[in-house]
Design a protein around this motif. Structure first.
Motif, PDB file in Angstrom:
ATOM      1  N   MET A  19      28.447  41.759  14.363  1.00  0.00           N
ATOM      2  CA  MET A  19      29.055  40.641  15.006  1.00  0.00           C
ATOM      3  C   MET A  19      29.778  41.174  16.241  1.00  0.00           C
ATOM      4  O   MET A  19      30.591  42.081  16.135  1.00  0.00           O
ATOM      5  N   VAL A  58      32.535  41.481  18.965  1.00  0.00           N
ATOM      6  CA  VAL A  58      33.958  41.109  18.977  1.00  0.00           C
ATOM      7  C   VAL A  58      34.637  41.635  20.229  1.00  0.00           C
ATOM      8  O   VAL A  58      34.288  42.688  20.744  1.00  0.00           O
ATOM      9  N   PRO A  70      38.681  44.447  18.266  1.00  0.00           N
ATOM     10  CA  PRO A  70      38.186  45.113  17.057  1.00  0.00           C
ATOM     11  C   PRO A  70      39.024  44.834  15.806  1.00  0.00           C
ATOM     12  O   PRO A  70      38.467  44.649  14.725  1.00  0.00           O
ATOM     13  N   GLY A 104      38.179  41.446  14.616  1.00  0.00           N
ATOM     14  CA  GLY A 104      36.811  41.462  14.104  1.00  0.00           C
ATOM     15  C   GLY A 104      36.741  42.032  12.703  1.00  0.00           C
ATOM     16  O   GLY A 104      36.051  41.499  11.832  1.00  0.00           O
ATOM     17  N   GLU A 105      37.468  43.120  12.461  1.00  0.00           N
ATOM     18  CA  GLU A 105      37.485  43.708  11.120  1.00  0.00           C
ATOM     19  C   GLU A 105      38.115  42.748  10.119  1.00  0.00           C
ATOM     20  O   GLU A 105      37.660  42.637   8.975  1.00  0.00           O
ATOM     21  N   THR A 112      35.487  40.206   9.278  1.00  0.00           N
ATOM     22  CA  THR A 112      34.457  40.715   8.375  1.00  0.00           C
ATOM     23  C   THR A 112      34.995  40.833   6.954  1.00  0.00           C
ATOM     24  O   THR A 112      34.258  40.583   5.993  1.00  0.00           O
ATOM     25  N   SER A 172      28.766  43.907  10.235  1.00  0.00           N
ATOM     26  CA  SER A 172      29.526  44.927  10.955  1.00  0.00           C
ATOM     27  C   SER A 172      29.961  44.328  12.283  1.00  0.00           C
ATOM     28  O   SER A 172      29.509  43.264  12.680  1.00  0.00           O
ATOM     29  N   THR A 173      30.839  45.045  12.965  1.00  0.00           N
ATOM     30  CA  THR A 173      31.294  44.578  14.262  1.00  0.00           C
ATOM     31  C   THR A 173      30.812  45.523  15.348  1.00  0.00           C
ATOM     32  O   THR A 173      30.508  46.687  15.093  1.00  0.00           O
TER      33      THR A 173
END
Length: 59
Positions: free
Chosen positions: A1, A3, A6, A9-10, A13, A26-27
């Protein structure tokens, strides 16, 4: 994905993995200063028939 942030984004997820056990996600950093990331999708989009975006619900 892709982002921009980060850490966010994590976090996203983690939420997705909590909702979908076994999800493979994953990012990847998205550089908004460059549009190189958009080029592969634009080639695919041009290959579609003109009414394909409407029939698939994409814009």
């Amino acid at each position: 994905m892709p982002v921009h942030d980060p850490a966010k984004g994590e976090k996203a997820t983690d939420v997705i993995r909590g909702l979908v056990p076994g999800a493979k996600i994953s990012t990847r950093a998205l550089d908004l200063a460059s549009l190189d990331w958009a080029r592969p999708g634009s080639r695919t989009r041009r290959a579609l028939p003109p009414d394909a975006a409407r029939s698939t619900g994409t814009t």
